[in-house]
Design a protein around this motif. Structure first.
Motif, PDB file in Angstrom:
ATOM      1  N   VAL A 148      25.799  41.619  39.036  1.00 37.60           N
ATOM      2  CA  VAL A 148      24.633  41.352  39.881  1.00 37.60           C
ATOM      3  C   VAL A 148      25.084  40.797  41.224  1.00 37.60           C
ATOM      4  CG1 VAL A 148      23.191  40.902  37.881  1.00 37.60           C
ATOM      5  CG2 VAL A 148      24.347  38.997  38.997  1.00 37.60           C
ATOM      6  N   GLY A 149      24.173  40.828  42.218  1.00 38.42           N
ATOM      7  CA  GLY A 149      24.486  40.304  43.534  1.00 38.42           C
ATOM      8  C   GLY A 149      24.413  38.786  43.569  1.00 38.42           C
ATOM      9  N   PRO A 150      24.570  38.194  44.758  1.00 37.40           N
ATOM     10  CA  PRO A 150      24.508  36.739  44.911  1.00 37.40           C
ATOM     11  C   PRO A 150      23.155  36.189  44.449  1.00 37.40           C
ATOM     12  CG  PRO A 150      25.380  37.776  46.890  1.00 37.40           C
ATOM     13  CD  PRO A 150      24.858  38.881  46.023  1.00 37.40           C
ATOM     14  N   PRO A 151      23.057  34.873  44.220  1.00 44.40           N
ATOM     15  CA  PRO A 151      21.798  34.274  43.759  1.00 44.40           C
ATOM     16  C   PRO A 151      20.626  34.608  44.676  1.00 44.40           C
ATOM     17  CG  PRO A 151      23.574  32.672  43.682  1.00 44.40           C
ATOM     18  CD  PRO A 151      24.127  33.881  44.373  1.00 44.40           C
ATOM     19  N   GLY A 152      19.534  35.071  44.073  1.00 48.88           N
ATOM     20  CA  GLY A 152      18.332  35.361  44.834  1.00 48.88           C
ATOM     21  C   GLY A 152      18.352  36.652  45.617  1.00 48.88           C
ATOM     22  N   SER A 153      19.412  37.465  45.481  1.00 45.31           N
ATOM     23  CA  SER A 153      19.514  38.703  46.255  1.00 45.31           C
ATOM     24  C   SER A 153      18.633  39.819  45.699  1.00 45.31           C
ATOM     25  CB  SER A 153      20.972  39.172  46.302  1.00 45.31           C
ATOM     26  OG  SER A 153      21.426  39.536  45.013  1.00 45.31           O
ATOM     27  N   GLY A 154      18.224  39.695  44.449  1.00 45.91           N
ATOM     28  CA  GLY A 154      17.417  40.742  43.826  1.00 45.91           C
ATOM     29  C   GLY A 154      18.223  41.896  43.264  1.00 45.91           C
ATOM     30  N   GLU A 155      19.558  41.845  43.393  1.00 42.20           N
ATOM     31  CA  GLU A 155      20.417  42.920  42.887  1.00 42.20           C
ATOM     32  C   GLU A 155      20.730  42.654  41.413  1.00 42.20           C
ATOM     33  OE1 GLU A 155      23.843  43.322  45.369  1.00 42.20           O
ATOM     34  OE2 GLU A 155      22.700  42.996  47.199  1.00 42.20           O
ATOM     35  N   GLU A 156      19.718  42.795  40.564  1.00 39.27           N
ATOM     36  CA  GLU A 156      19.893  42.468  39.155  1.00 39.27           C
ATOM     37  C   GLU A 156      19.171  43.475  38.277  1.00 39.27           C
ATOM     38  OE1 GLU A 156      20.197  38.212  37.890  1.00 39.27           O
ATOM     39  OE2 GLU A 156      18.480  38.743  36.648  1.00 39.27           O
ATOM     40  N   ASP A 157      19.597  44.735  38.347  1.00 38.72           N
ATOM     41  CA  ASP A 157      19.042  45.714  37.426  1.00 38.72           C
ATOM     42  C   ASP A 157      19.619  45.483  36.033  1.00 38.72           C
ATOM     43  OD1 ASP A 157      21.565  47.337  37.095  1.00 38.72           O
ATOM     44  OD2 ASP A 157      21.257  47.616  39.244  1.00 38.72           O
ATOM     45  N   GLU A 158      19.128  46.222  35.051  1.00 36.94           N
ATOM     46  CA  GLU A 158      19.502  45.968  33.659  1.00 36.94           C
ATOM     47  C   GLU A 158      20.986  46.198  33.406  1.00 36.94           C
ATOM     48  OE1 GLU A 158      18.255  44.209  30.372  1.00 36.94           O
ATOM     49  OE2 GLU A 158      16.859  44.831  31.937  1.00 36.94           O
ATOM     50  N   LEU A 182      42.530  34.438  44.394  1.00 37.47           N
ATOM     51  CA  LEU A 182      43.411  34.333  43.225  1.00 37.47           C
ATOM     52  C   LEU A 182      43.545  35.667  42.516  1.00 37.47           C
ATOM     53  CD1 LEU A 182      42.279  30.889  41.733  1.00 37.47           C
ATOM     54  CD2 LEU A 182      44.380  31.400  42.984  1.00 37.47           C
ATOM     55  N   MET A 183      42.442  36.423  42.443  1.00 40.27           N
ATOM     56  CA  MET A 183      42.485  37.735  41.806  1.00 40.27           C
ATOM     57  C   MET A 183      43.449  38.665  42.535  1.00 40.27           C
ATOM     58  SD  MET A 183      39.545  40.678  41.588  1.00 40.27           S
ATOM     59  CE  MET A 183      39.872  41.120  43.299  1.00 40.27           C
ATOM     60  N   MET A 184      43.388  38.648  43.863  1.00 41.27           N
ATOM     61  CA  MET A 184      44.267  39.521  44.629  1.00 41.27           C
ATOM     62  C   MET A 184      45.725  39.132  44.451  1.00 41.27           C
ATOM     63  SD  MET A 184      42.045  39.998  48.111  1.00 41.27           S
ATOM     64  CE  MET A 184      43.235  41.100  48.836  1.00 41.27           C
ATOM     65  N   ASP A 222      33.230  32.595  44.777  1.00 44.31           N
ATOM     66  CA  ASP A 222      33.574  34.005  44.932  1.00 44.31           C
ATOM     67  C   ASP A 222      34.796  34.181  45.830  1.00 44.31           C
ATOM     68  OD1 ASP A 222      32.860  36.895  44.601  1.00 44.31           O
ATOM     69  OD2 ASP A 222      32.638  36.762  46.776  1.00 44.31           O
ATOM     70  N   GLN A 223      34.881  33.429  46.906  1.00 42.51           N
ATOM     71  CA  GLN A 223      36.018  33.540  47.815  1.00 42.51           C
ATOM     72  C   GLN A 223      37.317  33.112  47.137  1.00 42.51           C
ATOM     73  OE1 GLN A 223      34.625  31.222  51.182  1.00 42.51           O
ATOM     74  NE2 GLN A 223      34.240  33.067  52.365  1.00 42.51           N
ATOM     75  N   SER A 279      35.799  32.530  37.960  1.00 43.07           N
ATOM     76  CA  SER A 279      34.936  33.714  37.904  1.00 43.07           C
ATOM     77  C   SER A 279      33.706  33.464  37.037  1.00 43.07           C
ATOM     78  CB  SER A 279      35.724  34.906  37.368  1.00 43.07           C
ATOM     79  OG  SER A 279      34.902  36.033  37.216  1.00 43.07           O
ATOM     80  N   LEU A 280      33.880  32.761  35.921  1.00 42.24           N
ATOM     81  CA  LEU A 280      32.764  32.482  35.017  1.00 42.24           C
ATOM     82  C   LEU A 280      31.711  31.589  35.676  1.00 42.24           C
ATOM     83  CD1 LEU A 280      34.722  31.975  31.677  1.00 42.24           C
ATOM     84  CD2 LEU A 280      33.136  33.822  32.206  1.00 42.24           C
ATOM     85  N   MET A 281      32.144  30.649  36.502  1.00 40.58           N
ATOM     86  CA  MET A 281      31.183  29.826  37.237  1.00 40.58           C
ATOM     87  C   MET A 281      30.357  30.702  38.170  1.00 40.58           C
ATOM     88  SD  MET A 281      29.684  27.023  38.112  1.00 40.58           S
ATOM     89  CE  MET A 281      30.576  25.855  37.079  1.00 40.58           C
ATOM     90  N   GLY A 282      31.006  31.616  38.878  1.00 41.04           N
ATOM     91  CA  GLY A 282      30.278  32.528  39.762  1.00 41.04           C
ATOM     92  C   GLY A 282      29.314  33.418  38.999  1.00 41.04           C
TER      93      GLY A 282
END
Length: 417
Positions: A149-159, A296-298, A290-291, A79-82
């Motif tokens: 935040v969303g995936p890399p480059g998705s722009g889903e990174e509000d404060e 593993l989380m589930m 992420d997959q 998870s930390l790598m993601g």
């Protein structure tokens, strides 16, 4: 006839694994319009399966202490790598201002308040109370995926999303020293000046420096191999498994150097991302991580539901539950708001940053690790309180996080318009 009616445990395991993998694939779409999260569904599934009596296996963490430690450890490092790979924002003092505030103020306040509640609210001895406070201080990088935040480059990174993601990536650097302090206290080391000096120099000093340094070295090495070696760029392979290689190498190399491996994995991911920020291969690595993390989380949450079904919360009292709710709804929010005094963010964002500090898999890891390395005595009540807090966090934060963040987005849009 009797043999035909007996279910083979191996076949049942394959059936359950297939259902879990199906949920991994279906959940992001199927749960989108429901007030449920993947974590809630998994815990409910675990309770249902293990309450039915089909499986004789009891996934109680008090019985499987070593397995619990290693399984949660694996989930957290992946998870930390993601977390590190999907951060679009470059690291910096001002750009990461929210993160430093949450780490420097909110976490120590939470550890201190949790320890005090453990002593005066639950009647724990100092070692177990300190473990209680330290284990509950970090925002979980695994179960907090819905508010990150969303995936890399998705722009889903509000404060708000950025603050919770970066905090989850770094807060182990402050939680782990106090877990070690709790272990030291359980072994009677607080009376030894030499033991306290060793804790300060090694557990608080060297391990953090080694984690950052080794993580940066591994991340830089992978960044060069992936993006800068013109003849043998590994990014041309298009194989996201390289993210797993970086995860395991960063973690293992740092642990061999007696540093904090969790911190190193996140540092390696951020360093890799900084080498070539806009390359599509970051998304490939993130998606693979992420997959695997979700799978593993589930599995872990189904087992957590099974532990609940088999009596993990049996020792819980009303006082224990009240202390747990105070941790979630008073201690973390107040500590978070204190850390954000003077920050430039709007008050609504500060409230969400303070409230959405989800507790989960990381907490289970810290408790299992400490109990396997110290002498804390009977841990049944500790596991009951910890299990209740995690369950409450999964339900409350799971149901409220998405609607709250959507309302914040609408508020920002209307304000900008």
């Amino acid at each position: 006839m009797e043999r035909a009616l007996t279910a083979d445990p191996y076949i049942l395991f394959l059936l359950g694994l297939g259902l879990v993998i199906l949920l991994v694939s279906w959940a992001p779409v199927g749960l989108k319009r429901l007030p449920l999260t993947l974590a809630i569904v998994c815990v409910a599934l675990g309770v249902a399966i293990f309450s039915s009596g089909l499986l004789a296996f009891d996934p109680d963490p008090r019985t499987w202490d070593t397995v619990t430690e290693k399984l949660t450890e694996a989930v957290v490092i992946i998870s930390l790598m993601g977390c590190g790979l999907k951060l679009d924002r470059k690291i910096g003092w001002k750009r990461w201002g929210v993160t430093w505030r949450l780490l420097a103020v909110a976490m120590p306040v939470t550890i201190a308040a949790g320890t005090a509640l453990g002593i005066w609210g639950l009647g724990f001895a100092l070692p177990m109370a300190l473990l209680f406070g330290a284990a509950l201080a970090p925002t979980d990088p695994v179960l907090a995926s819905d508010v990150q935040v969303g995936p890399p480059g998705s722009g889903e990174e509000d404060e708000v999303r950025f603050g919770l993601t970066s905090e989850a990536g770094l807060n182990d650097a402050l939680a782990f020293p106090f877990v070690h302090l709790a272990i030291l206290a359980s072994l009677g080391g607080l009376a030894s000046q030499q033991a306290l000096l060793d804790w300060g120099l090694v557990k608080l000093g060297w391990k953090i420096l080694a984690g950052v340094g080794a993580g940066w070295l591994v991340g830089a090495a992978f960044g060069w191999m992936l993006f800068r070696d013109s003849k043998r760029k590994l990014s041309h392979l298009g194989d996201g498994l390289i993210a797993l290689a970086a995860t395991f190498i960063a973690y293992a190399a740092t642990e061999l150097a007696h540093g904090y491996g969790f911190l190193a994995v996140f540092a390696a991911a951020v360093t890799m991302r900084n080498w070539e920020r806009d390359h599509d291969f970051h998304e490939e690595m993130h998606d693979l991580s992420d997959q695997i993390e979700r799978l593993l989380m589930m599995l872990l949450l189904v087992l957590f539901g099974g532990a609940i079904a088999n009596g993990l919360l049996a020792g819980l009292t009303w006082i224990d539950a009240a202390v747990g709710l105070v941790i979630l709804f008073v201690v973390r929010p107040v500590a978070g708001l204190l850390s954000l005094i003077g920050a430039p963010q709007p008050f609504r964002e500060k409230v969400l940053l303070a409230f959405l500090g989800i507790r989960g898999v990381g907490t289970i890891y810290y408790v299992a690790y400490a109990l396997n390395h110290g002498r804390f005595g009977d841990s049944e009540r500790l596991w009951a309180v910890i299990g209740f807090i995690i369950l409450a966090s999964i339900i409350v934060h799971g149901v409220t996080a998405t609607p709250l963040l959507e309302r914040l987005t609408k508020w920002r849009t209307s304000r900008a318009g």
